[in-house]
Design a protein around this motif. Structure first.
Motif, short mmCIF file in Angstrom:
data_model
loop_
_atom_site.label_atom_id
_atom_site.label_comp_id
_atom_site.label_asym_id
_atom_site.label_seq_id
_atom_site.Cartn_x
_atom_site.Cartn_y
_atom_site.Cartn_z
N GLU A 1 3.18 22.79 48.75
CA GLU A 1 3.64 21.86 47.74
C GLU A 1 3.96 22.63 46.46
O GLU A 1 5.04 22.47 45.89
CB GLU A 1 2.56 20.80 47.47
N HIS A 2 3.02 23.49 46.05
CA HIS A 2 3.17 24.18 44.76
C HIS A 2 2.67 25.62 44.81
O HIS A 2 2.44 26.23 43.76
CB HIS A 2 2.39 23.43 43.69
N PHE B 1 9.84 15.43 48.89
CA PHE B 1 10.07 14.02 48.53
C PHE B 1 8.75 13.44 48.04
O PHE B 1 8.48 13.38 46.86
CB PHE B 1 10.63 13.27 49.73
N GLY B 2 7.88 13.03 48.98
CA GLY B 2 6.51 12.70 48.61
C GLY B 2 5.70 13.98 48.45
O GLY B 2 6.21 15.09 48.64
N HIS B 3 4.46 13.84 48.06
CA HIS B 3 3.57 15.00 47.88
C HIS B 3 4.12 15.99 46.85
O HIS B 3 3.91 17.19 46.97
CB HIS B 3 3.32 15.71 49.20
N MET B 4 4.82 15.46 45.84
CA MET B 4 5.33 16.33 44.78
C MET B 4 4.51 16.16 43.50
O MET B 4 4.93 16.57 42.43
CB MET B 4 6.80 16.02 44.52
N HIS B 5 3.32 15.59 43.61
CA HIS B 5 2.52 15.29 42.43
C HIS B 5 2.11 16.54 41.66
O HIS B 5 1.95 16.50 40.44
CB HIS B 5 1.28 14.46 42.79
N ARG B 6 1.94 17.67 42.37
CA ARG B 6 1.58 18.91 41.67
C ARG B 6 2.70 19.38 40.75
O ARG B 6 2.47 20.18 39.85
CB ARG B 6 1.26 20.00 42.70
N TRP B 7 3.92 18.92 41.02
CA TRP B 7 5.06 19.20 40.14
C TRP B 7 5.20 18.11 39.08
O TRP B 7 5.38 18.39 37.89
CB TRP B 7 6.35 19.25 40.97
N LEU B 8 5.13 16.86 39.49
CA LEU B 8 5.52 15.75 38.64
C LEU B 8 4.51 15.43 37.54
O LEU B 8 4.84 14.69 36.60
CB LEU B 8 5.76 14.51 39.51
N ILE B 9 3.32 15.99 37.62
CA ILE B 9 2.36 15.80 36.52
C ILE B 9 2.74 16.62 35.29
O ILE B 9 2.21 16.41 34.20
CB ILE B 9 0.92 16.15 36.95
N HIS B 10 3.66 17.57 35.46
CA HIS B 10 4.07 18.45 34.37
C HIS B 10 5.43 18.03 33.81
O HIS B 10 6.26 17.47 34.50
CB HIS B 10 4.18 19.90 34.86
N GLU B 11 5.62 18.35 32.54
CA GLU B 11 6.96 18.29 31.97
C GLU B 11 7.64 19.62 32.27
O GLU B 11 6.98 20.65 32.28
CB GLU B 11 6.89 18.05 30.45
N PRO B 12 8.95 19.63 32.56
CA PRO B 12 9.91 18.53 32.45
C PRO B 12 10.13 17.78 33.76
O PRO B 12 11.12 17.06 33.90
CB PRO B 12 11.18 19.28 32.06
N TYR B 13 9.22 17.92 34.74
CA TYR B 13 9.46 17.35 36.07
C TYR B 13 9.15 15.86 36.14
O TYR B 13 9.69 15.16 37.00
CB TYR B 13 8.63 18.10 37.11
N ARG B 14 8.29 15.36 35.24
CA ARG B 14 7.86 13.97 35.33
C ARG B 14 9.04 13.00 35.32
O ARG B 14 9.02 11.96 35.98
CB ARG B 14 6.89 13.65 34.19
#
Length: 636
Positions: free
Chosen positions: A184-185, A228-241
């Motif tokens: 994932e990350h 697609f899913g399981h991208m939370h390790r990315w999306l908790i950060h800016e600028p990915y949110r």
């Protein structure tokens, strides 16, 4: 003729005893009769085994005749005219010597793996003594062309390079030919340091070294990046949110926090991000396949894509995004693998998948509908793998009976419905608390069943404890395999079974959770006392193991720790039910809760130390945080 009962993993498709055998000389010549440069790494593997037995082997690419007979002792040859199935081989031992003929280089390698197992079974008591192989002929080939293991390195354990090398070498010896590292990350993408800076990620240089190591063992290292899913390790950060389907977050099973989870499929920025990631990741792999994930899109249609999903249907929107990802993958010249759990909900859409994709049909319970789902993919003319699992995650010590049932189910029904591959998964949900050797049972059983699926219908053919002793733990006392098997069945002892996990796991991690919780319902004092005694009896047998692995002491420590963790779970349950029929934690006297917390504190520190023996420091703090939460709950 030798009467030794042969114990081989995987079991060959056909083995025939033929009469007199062959005694290897002190200085055996290994003759590479064809493709010497290609076969040299495999031949060197055999030479190392012979040297470890006290012999003095040599490789040669030429043959000298003495008295009209070739002066060689082991002959390796590629000859597809004699062995007509890819990856197949023929192994014979008779008074004239040992011969391995493969359809291809992989077939010769697998013949060597079988020969090494035979050598170990007939090794002399004293090093340097004669090795006499029984007279036999083996004709062998795999039932599944692709036989893989997928190791989760994103939740939260990233193995050291040495751990990966050792594991891949072990898997290759069992004829596994595909490995995936679930990401994932945990790849060091340039320009995205905020995502992986605390994760101890793999670098491109490390991937290339690992890829070369795999190729010498006929293992395909398939790139893997969830997309697609399981991208939370990315999306908790800016600028990915801003790319998230639900930027404000959702509750999901893979974090105790509310977080954004999936990419938004209608945001062009999602594909732009994936294009960047693929461009950085894929050049480091020689494989022409690529697993893009696309599973468990829990939040799809709940936020930014809600209107379009309402208009067109959730699965249709999912398929549209999959097709865009497929175009990206195709531009990189790769064949796309993806998890099939979303598309299977709308079977009529399967026929709209690109012809060249490979669906990964996954399920981890013994009764998963591999037959039904496999028939749907097959009817649509789409290639698919069956993807069972080791059943180790959310359990600490594994779930032996479920694992074997799940692995057999996948092999039987995958074979019956034309699956082209078998991918055995090993996840790390909720802190990756299971030590790596706990997964050996599932890895070995999956390797055996994906090579020879007939064993799935006849459990008596697979003496998994004995195979573990010989080929995983190298325990000359014959103890460790049965310990691993039995400790993995501790989950059955409370009389309460929970899907995809063990009741003891939840009792330990959430000591304050009401016993009315679906994951804890049905616990009783009698069964918890029984379970505690069962685990104690299994753990006591560890002292009798005589493993010859270099890490034997570490394996023992890891299993002792796992047993201690499960016993503590029992004691927490016993304390709760003894204090209150409803099991309220606050009813347990403070001094008892403090004693339990103190015991857990010691296990947490041991967990830290054991983790760093095989894994990188990244992810350890997240894993420990789950145990720290349990510790705090005991003292609250």
């Amino acid at each position: 003729m030798s009467t030794v009962q042969l114990l081989l993993a995987p079991r060959p498709q056909r083995l025939e005893r033929t009469g007199d055998g062959y005694t290897l000389p002190e200085a055996p010549l290994i003759y590479l009769a064809s493709r010497p440069q290609e076969l040299r790494p495999a031949a060197e593997r055999l030479a190392l085994e012979l040297a470890a037995a006290g012999l003095r082997p040599q490789l040669t690419a030429c043959v000298v005749y003495r008295d009209g007979r070739p002066d060689v002792h082991v002959t390796l040859r590629v000859d597809p005219a004699l062995v007509d199935r890819p990856q197949g081989y023929r192994l014979s031992a008779d008074p004239s010597g040992v011969t391995i003929i493969g359809h291809d280089g992989a077939g010769v390698f697998y013949g060597i793996c079988t020969l090494i197992q035979l050598l170990r079974q007939h090794a002399p008591v004293a090093a340097g003594g004669p090795i006499t192989l029984p007279g036999l002929r083996i004709d062998d080939r795999p039932d599944f062309a692709h036989r893989g293991v997928m190791l989760d390195i994103s939740r939260d354990r990233v193995p050291t390079m040495q751990t990966l090398y050792d594991l891949i070498d072990l898997l290759a010896s069992w004829k596994i030919n595909q490995v995936q590292l679930y990401m994932e990350h945990t790849f060091a993408y340039r320009g995205h340091e905020v995502v992986w800076k605390d994760a101890s990620p793999l670098t491109g240089e490390e991937i290339m070294a690992l890829d070369a190591f795999c190729r010498e063992r006929y293992v395909e290292l398939v790139p893997n990046q969830n997309s697609f899913g399981h991208m939370h390790r990315w999306l908790i950060h800016e600028p990915y949110r801003r790319l998230a389907e639900c930027p404000q977050g959702i509750e999901h099973p893979f974090s105790p926090r509310r977080e954004p989870f999936s990419l938004c499929p209608i945001d062009p920025g999602s594909l732009a991000l994936l294009e960047d990631l693929y461009g950085q990741l894929l050049p480091h792999f020689s494989s022409r396949q690529f697993n893009v994930g696309l599973d468990e899109t829990f939040d799809l249609g709940r936020c930014r894509s809600a209107q379009v999903c309402a208009e067109r249907g959730r699965e249709r929107v999912y398929l549209d995004f999959l097709l865009q990802v497929h175009r990206l993958v195709s531009r990189h010249g790769r064949t796309m693998q993806f998890w099939g759990d979303i598309i299977i909900n709308r079977p009529e859409l399967i026929a709209e998948l690109p012809q060249d994709v490979i669906a990964l049909e996954w399920g981890y319970e013994a009764d998963h509908p591999f037959a039904e789902h496999g028939r749907l993919f097959a009817a649509a003319g789409r290639s698919f793998y069956v993807c069972p699992g080791t059943s180790t995650w959310n359990s600490i010590a594994g779930r032996t009976e479920n694992a074997l049932g799940n692995l057999r189910n996948a092999a039987q029904n995958g074979r019956a419905n034309g699956a082209i591959g078998y991918l055995n998964t090993d996840w790390g949900d909720n802190g990756h608390l299971q030590p790596l050797p706990v997964s050996y049972l599932g890895f070995l059983a999956g390797a055996a069943l994906s090579w020879n699926s007939a064993d799935a219908g006849d459990p008596q053919q697979l003496d998994i404890a004995a195979l573990l002793d010989r080929y995983a733990f190298q325990d000359r006392a014959g103890v460790m395999g049965r310990v691993a098997y039995d400790l993995g069945n501790a989950y059955l002892q409370p009389g309460v079974t929970v899907p995809n996990s063990s009741v003891l796991f939840w009792l330990l991690l959430y000591p304050d959770r009401p016993l009315s919780d679906p994951r804890l319902q049905g616990l009783s004092l009698d069964r918890l006392y029984h379970t505690h005694g069962y685990i104690e009896g299994v753990a006591d047998r560890l002292a009798g193991a005589r493993m010859e692995r270099p890490d034997a002491d570490l394996v023992t420590e890891e299993f002792r720790w796992a047993a201690h963790m499960l016993r503590l779970a029992c004691r927490i349950g016993i304390a709760r039910l003894s204090a209150d029929p409803e099991g309220a934690l606050e009813a347990v006297p403070a001094d008892q809760r403090a004693a339990l917390a103190d015991e857990l504190r010691g296990l947490i520190e041991q967990h830290r130390a054991l983790w760093l023996r095989r894994s990188r420091p990244g992810g350890l703090s997240d894993s420990v945080a789950r145990l720290e939460r349990a510790h705090a709950a005991l003292l609250a």
